[in-house]
Design an enzyme around this catalytic site. Structure first.
Site, PDB file in Angstrom:
ATOM      1  N   ARG A  74      41.566  39.061  32.883  1.00 26.68           N
ATOM      2  CA  ARG A  74      42.614  38.903  33.904  1.00 26.68           C
ATOM      3  C   ARG A  74      43.034  37.430  33.776  1.00 26.68           C
ATOM      4  NH1 ARG A  74      42.102  43.726  36.757  1.00 26.68           N
ATOM      5  NH2 ARG A  74      40.009  44.431  37.265  1.00 26.68           N
ATOM      6  N   ASP A 152      42.156  53.914  38.006  1.00 27.11           N
ATOM      7  CA  ASP A 152      42.605  54.160  39.380  1.00 27.11           C
ATOM      8  C   ASP A 152      43.611  55.306  39.512  1.00 27.11           C
ATOM      9  OD1 ASP A 152      41.053  51.964  39.987  1.00 27.11           O
ATOM     10  OD2 ASP A 152      42.730  50.558  40.013  1.00 27.11           O
TER      11      ASP A 152
HETATM   12  O1  F6P Z   1      41.623  48.578  38.511  1.00 29.64           O
HETATM   13  C1  F6P Z   1      40.385  49.026  38.116  1.00 29.64           C
HETATM   14  C2  F6P Z   1      39.285  48.553  39.052  1.00 29.64           C
HETATM   15  O2  F6P Z   1      38.068  49.083  38.589  1.00 29.64           O
HETATM   16  C3  F6P Z   1      39.505  48.887  40.519  1.00 29.64           C
HETATM   17  O3  F6P Z   1      39.175  50.216  40.829  1.00 29.64           O
HETATM   18  C4  F6P Z   1      38.620  47.866  41.179  1.00 29.64           C
HETATM   19  O4  F6P Z   1      39.069  47.563  42.469  1.00 29.64           O
HETATM   20  C5  F6P Z   1      38.756  46.666  40.274  1.00 29.64           C
HETATM   21  O5  F6P Z   1      39.210  47.136  39.026  1.00 29.64           O
HETATM   22  C6  F6P Z   1      37.493  45.871  40.071  1.00 29.64           C
HETATM   23  O6  F6P Z   1      37.811  44.768  39.307  1.00 29.64           O
HETATM   24  P1  F6P Z   1      36.722  43.829  38.598  1.00 29.64           P
HETATM   25  O7  F6P Z   1      36.105  44.619  37.487  1.00 29.64           O
HETATM   26  O8  F6P Z   1      37.507  42.676  38.117  1.00 29.64           O
HETATM   27  O9  F6P Z   1      35.701  43.517  39.655  1.00 29.64           O
END
Ligand code: F6P
Length: 366
Positions: A74, A152
């Site tokens: 990200r 999602d």
């Molecule tokens: O968008 C996918 C997802 O797994 C969501 O369901 C969740 O809220 C988020 O990413 C978690 O993000 P990270 O892996 O950055 O904690």
């Protein structure tokens, strides 16, 4: 020779590797050079060794591998114009002017913005003395195609996103395990599942496992009243001889005043009913593991079509999103799907839950 780059971005999802494999092999089949961008937008900014030319055999065995083998991130810098300029420079250095991105709506919106800015970024790179006019001449436009990779299933305009059915399968497997121990002890379990602002995983898992009650953002429960209803439903099921209770809570669940409904809130209500209650937050196990067959073929068919789209597009073609509607692989303008997805969030923020459901295209939520 057309040079195409493929990258994965945002949260990983099962099937992303199948998508990359399909892009690499279809690109090679049509006589293109295909580059994988490692580590998502971060790799695009770093350039050099983060952009690697892929051969047919480099993606052998990738259909059954979970996660994303080319990495993802990200990346905040890509949200800045200077970051996108640096990324454009790195692509031009390798002679690449087509990008296939597999990611969620945020990643795809960023990619579309990149495409629109591309001509002015290229101009600036010439002004900065990074390239000569002659050098950038063949790379006046960027071709961009989006594949939706997300567990999602939150993108409007496509029936399923790459990875959603794998996560759903994992959730159901885990809830089945939980049910066995729950029945043994006559316990209640509150299970939190992912999905960000989308209730699809919770809804589908609830139906598939026969949960007593489901909390999702799109069908917000009445503030101050859901507690009694939850108790009534669980008690009714107990009276019929059920030895356990399962309540699925989407991580984005809300009541109709937009207060979050947390697993602790739900647990307290069940404890109040006299039930021995445990909370399980499934977390990242939902994202891991190999892709189910649905995600493998979806990613493969969409990966193939994304290369065809790159080869067929003109500079005036809106960036397409490759989706699936009624079992057909389709292309539609990416911006339209992103806008429709945003309108669900707007409807929820306006407490218009009927609109949220109809915009989500999951009519049977009712
Ligand atoms: O968008 C996918 C997802 O797994 C969501 O369901 C969740 O809220 C988020 O990413 C978690 O993000 P990270 O892996 O950055 O904690």
């Amino acid at each position: 020779k057309k040079k195409i780059a493929v990258m994965t971005s945002g949260g990983d999802s099962p099937g992303m590797n199948a998508a990359v494999r399909a892009v690499v092999r279809t690109g090679i089949h049509f006589g293109c050079d295909v580059f994988a961008v490692y580590e998502g937008y971060e790799g695009l900014l770093k350039g050099g060794n983060y952009l690697r030319k892929m051969e047919w055999e480099d993606v052998r065995g990738w259909l059954s591998e979970g996660g994303t083998l080319i990495g993802t991130a990200r990346c905040m810098e890509f949200k800045e114009r200077w970051g996108r300029k640096q990324a454009a420079g790195n692509l031009i250095s390798q002679g690449i002017d087509a990008l296939i991105v597999c990611g969620g709506d945020g990643s795809l919106t960023g990619a579309d913005l990149f495409r629109h800015e591309w001509p002015s970024l290229v101009e600036e790179l010439v002004k900065d003395g990074k390239f000569t006019k002659e050098q950038v001449e063949p790379y006046k436009n960027l071709t961009m195609v989006g594949l939706v990779g997300s567990i999602d299933n939150d993108m409007a305009g496509t029936d399923s996103t790459i990875g959603a059915y794998s996560a759903l399968e994992r959730i159901c497997e885990m809830v089945d395990y939980i049910d066995e121990t729950a029945k043994s002890h006559s316990r209640a379990f509150v299970v939190e599942v992912m999905g960000r602002h989308c209730g699809w995983l919770a809804l589908m898992a609830g139906i598939a496992t026969g949960a007593d009650y489901i909390f999702i953002p799109e069908r917000a429960v009445p503030h101050g009243k859901w507690q009694d209803e939850l108790k009534e439903v669980c008690q009714r099921h107990r009276n019929k001889g059920r030895r356990n209770n399962t309540v699925i809570v989407a991580e984005g669940a809300l009541d109709d005043l937009l207060n979050p409904v947390t697993t602790e809130d739900v647990k307290n209500v069940l404890v109040d009913l006299g039930l021995d209650t445990k909370v399980t937050i499934l977390g990242h196990v939902q994202r891991g593991g190999t892709a189910v067959a649905h995600d493998r073929w979806l990613a493969t068919l969409q990966g193939v079509d994304s290369v065809k789209a790159v080869l067929e597009m003109t500079p005036s073609t809106p960036s397409p999103l490759i989706g699936i509607l009624e079992n057909k692989i389709i292309r539609k303008p990416l911006v339209e799907s992103v806008e429709a997805t945003k309108s669900v969030a707007t409807a929820i923020a306006n407490k218009d839950f009927d609109a949220a459901i109809s915009k989500r295209d999951t009519e049977f939520i009712e």
